[in-house]
Design a protein around this motif. Structure first.
Motif, short mmCIF file in Angstrom:
data_model
loop_
_atom_site.label_atom_id
_atom_site.label_comp_id
_atom_site.label_asym_id
_atom_site.label_seq_id
_atom_site.Cartn_x
_atom_site.Cartn_y
_atom_site.Cartn_z
N THR A 171 0.85 -1.19 0.00
CA THR A 171 0.00 0.00 0.00
C THR A 171 0.88 1.24 0.00
N ASN A 172 0.32 2.35 -0.41
CA ASN A 172 1.13 3.56 -0.59
C ASN A 172 1.60 4.19 0.71
N HIS A 173 1.02 3.80 1.84
CA HIS A 173 1.53 4.34 3.11
C HIS A 173 2.56 3.41 3.76
N MET A 174 3.02 2.42 3.00
CA MET A 174 4.05 1.49 3.47
C MET A 174 5.42 1.93 2.92
N ASN A 175 6.47 1.64 3.67
CA ASN A 175 7.82 1.99 3.26
C ASN A 175 8.34 0.94 2.27
N ALA A 176 7.76 0.98 1.07
CA ALA A 176 8.12 0.03 0.00
C ALA A 176 7.77 0.67 -1.33
N ASP A 177 8.30 0.09 -2.41
CA ASP A 177 7.97 0.60 -3.74
C ASP A 177 7.93 -0.55 -4.73
N GLN A 178 7.67 -0.21 -6.00
CA GLN A 178 7.48 -1.26 -7.00
C GLN A 178 8.74 -2.06 -7.26
N ASN A 179 9.91 -1.45 -7.12
CA ASN A 179 11.16 -2.21 -7.28
C ASN A 179 11.26 -3.32 -6.24
N ASP A 180 10.80 -3.03 -5.03
CA ASP A 180 10.80 -4.07 -3.99
C ASP A 180 9.88 -5.22 -4.37
N MET A 181 8.73 -4.91 -4.97
CA MET A 181 7.82 -5.96 -5.39
C MET A 181 8.44 -6.79 -6.52
N ASP A 182 9.15 -6.13 -7.42
CA ASP A 182 9.85 -6.86 -8.48
C ASP A 182 10.82 -7.87 -7.88
N SER A 183 11.54 -7.43 -6.84
CA SER A 183 12.53 -8.31 -6.20
C SER A 183 11.85 -9.51 -5.55
N LEU A 184 10.75 -9.27 -4.84
CA LEU A 184 10.02 -10.38 -4.21
C LEU A 184 9.46 -11.32 -5.26
N ALA A 185 8.95 -10.77 -6.36
CA ALA A 185 8.40 -11.63 -7.42
C ALA A 185 9.48 -12.54 -8.00
N VAL A 186 10.68 -12.03 -8.18
CA VAL A 186 11.78 -12.85 -8.69
C VAL A 186 12.12 -13.96 -7.69
N MET A 187 12.14 -13.63 -6.40
CA MET A 187 12.43 -14.65 -5.39
C MET A 187 11.35 -15.72 -5.37
N LEU A 188 10.09 -15.32 -5.49
CA LEU A 188 9.00 -16.29 -5.48
C LEU A 188 9.02 -17.16 -6.73
N ALA A 189 9.36 -16.58 -7.87
CA ALA A 189 9.49 -17.39 -9.08
C ALA A 189 10.60 -18.42 -8.90
N SER A 190 11.69 -18.03 -8.25
CA SER A 190 12.77 -18.98 -7.95
C SER A 190 12.27 -20.11 -7.04
N ALA A 191 11.33 -19.77 -6.17
CA ALA A 191 10.78 -20.76 -5.23
C ALA A 191 9.65 -21.58 -5.85
N MET B 142 -9.69 -0.28 -8.04
CA MET B 142 -10.82 -0.41 -7.14
C MET B 142 -10.35 -0.59 -5.69
N LEU B 143 -9.40 -1.48 -5.46
CA LEU B 143 -8.90 -1.72 -4.10
C LEU B 143 -7.84 -0.72 -3.67
N ASN B 144 -7.29 0.05 -4.62
CA ASN B 144 -6.35 1.13 -4.32
C ASN B 144 -5.08 0.62 -3.64
N TYR B 145 -4.47 -0.38 -4.23
CA TYR B 145 -3.18 -0.85 -3.76
C TYR B 145 -2.35 -1.26 -4.97
N GLN B 146 -1.07 -1.51 -4.75
CA GLN B 146 -0.15 -1.83 -5.83
C GLN B 146 0.21 -3.32 -5.80
N SER B 147 0.19 -3.95 -6.96
CA SER B 147 0.50 -5.36 -7.08
C SER B 147 1.47 -5.54 -8.25
N LEU B 148 1.40 -6.66 -8.93
CA LEU B 148 2.15 -6.87 -10.16
C LEU B 148 1.25 -6.58 -11.36
N SER B 149 1.85 -6.14 -12.43
CA SER B 149 1.08 -5.90 -13.65
C SER B 149 1.01 -7.18 -14.47
N TYR B 150 0.15 -7.16 -15.49
CA TYR B 150 0.07 -8.29 -16.41
C TYR B 150 1.42 -8.53 -17.08
#
Length: 460
Positions: A366-386, A401-409
């Motif tokens: 969420t936008n009030h969290m100390n994180a950004d899209q690059n961090d999500m990219d890193s987690l996605a790569v780790m999960l794909a490795s797993a 609608m839910l007003n949060y950030q996830s991965l894109s298509y």
């Protein structure tokens, strides 16, 4: 049961197993808020040391939340394979970790021993594993499930298309869905979060998704993520639902806050198997996420990692088609920054897989969290490795609608290309027939949703 240790002349003594569990977690804001976390790194290390030496039988014999007081505890306890448990009950948590990480230990063997483990035991071993340990162990476990189609095959990375719309517009939902399909997203499920929790809205969205599936002969499944009772009413009114959905908590009180209990889940299970539109046996979709029990004051003084594991103990009873943790959705009160979100995502994925579940992750913040899209990219790569079973995609990684950030298509498409993964076999074949998949990757037609309203491509 020994609950103390000495480090450099200082004795650390813990008052209960619940305290050891809480203080052995990696740092997270939710445990701080609940008052169960370690005071500093030294105490955290001491708690991990004590936990590592505990026997599995000691954990079972000293429940953090007794079965007499909690429905989830009873269900987890009743689900244990006593023969498997007897063969490993005298292992320490450290010995369980070493066994899990042995080179010769296969995924099938991990699934076998998991039948003798309580959720607390699985949480305990996760607490003494590094991020790389969690990735390595989870990557060995292959969990296949079938609804209309089968997902979880080795060498695949499936995806949920999440075509939400802020007014539940059917045409708006379809436009987003067509974009997802053009990127090869949606083989796990077309899963729509409705704005209005009403049976008529749920039915309309389910039918709209079914219409797209039938028109284009898409091998996937539909689901609308309304409350389970709303979905049940829509199904009784004739809605065609392949999956039935519900969020889960790790305690009976937490589930009551969600408006559910075992009798209701049993009723929904019977309904989706008698009136659902799917062909296969796995017809549940569950979502979880660390911190939900604390937010409803239903945590009983138990840390959020252990409570998350208990969600999976409940989920596996119903043999679901999909389970995912919405890892960073609740906010910084429970996972403060990207480091905590990444750790939680890897913990949740491992613990879900160790319960034998078809585990996915909504890589989000969420936008009030100390994180950004690059961090999500890193987690996605780790999960794909797993070898995560599936990830969730939303348009431009921003759910309108839910007003949060996830991965894109296109993020998920990139991960497939990077790791040489394909969608689920039946969906991959459909993409090939549509001209969207060529020689193991997306074709030049990919990413253009106009294919579906121009009438281009092939239809099965």
């Amino acid at each position: 049961m020994k609950l103390k240790t000495s480090m450099k002349g200082h004795v650390y003594e813990f008052g209960s197993l619940k305290e050891v569990f809480g203080k052995s977690n990696e740092e997270r804001s939710g445990d701080d808020l609940a008052g169960v976390s370690a005071s500093d790194l030294k105490e955290r290390i001491a708690a991990k040391s004590v936990l590592a030496d505990l026997l599995l039988t000691e954990i079972r014999n000293h429940p953090l939340l007794p079965a007499e007081e909690d429905e989830v505890s009873r269900l987890i306890e009743e689900s244990i394979d006593e023969t498997v448990y007897a063969s490993i009950s005298q292992w320490s948590v450290a010995e369980l970790r070493e066994y899990i990480l042995r080179t010769e230990t296969t995924g099938d063997e991990l699934l076998r021993i998991s039948k003798g483990l309580t959720s607390e035991m699985i949480a305990a071993v996760a607490k003494i594993m590094s991020n790389l340990d969690l990735i390595q162990a989870a990557s060995r476990i292959e969990v296949r499930t079938r609804c209309n189609t089968e997902i979880g095959h080795r060498g695949t990375l499936s995806s949920r298309a999440q075509p939400n719309h802020p007014t539940d517009s059917l045409e708006g939902m379809k436009a987003s869905l067509y974009e997802a399909l053009s990127y090869g997203i949606g083989d796990a499920v077309i899963g729509i979060n409705p704005v209005t929790d009403h049976p008529q809205t749920t039915k309309a969205l389910l039918e709209a998704a079914k219409e797209v599936m039938e028109t284009w002969r898409i091998p996937t499944q539909n689901c609308v993520l309304a409350h389970v009772t709303t979905q049940m009413e829509a199904i009784k009114q004739g809605a065609r639902a392949d999956l039935i959905f519900q969020s889960l908590a790790g305690t009976e009180k937490g589930n009551r806050a969600f408006g559910i209990h075992k009798a209701l889940l049993d009723e929904a299970d019977a309904l989706i198997h008698s009136m659902g539109s799917a062909a296969g046996p796995n017809r549940w979709y569950f979502e979880t996420g660390q911190g939900s029990e604390l937010s409803s004051e239903a945590h009983h003084g138990i840390d959020q990692v252990t409570l998350e594991a208990r969600c999976y103990g409940l989920a596996r009873i119903y043999k679901p088609f999909l389970v995912n943790t919405v890892v960073g959705f609740i906010g910084p009160e429970y996972l403060y920054n990207s480091k905590q979100v990444m750790r939680a995502g890897l913990e949740d994925h491992f613990m879900g897989k160790m319960h034998g579940l078809p585990m996915g992750v909504d890589v989000c913040y969420t936008n009030h969290m100390n994180a950004d899209q690059n961090d999500m990219d890193s987690l996605a790569v780790m999960l794909a490795s797993a070898h995560v079973n599936f990830l969730i995609g939303v348009p431009m990684a921003d759910d309108c609608m839910l007003n949060y950030q996830s991965l894109s298509y296109h993020d998920i498409a990139t991960l497939r290309e990077l790791f040489g993964r394909a969608p689920a076999p039946e969906f991959r074949d459909w993409l090939q027939d549509m001209g969207l998949w060529l020689n193991g990757t997306l074709s030049q037609l990919a990413g253009d949703p106009r294919l579906f309203w121009r009438g281009g491509g092939k239809r099965g």
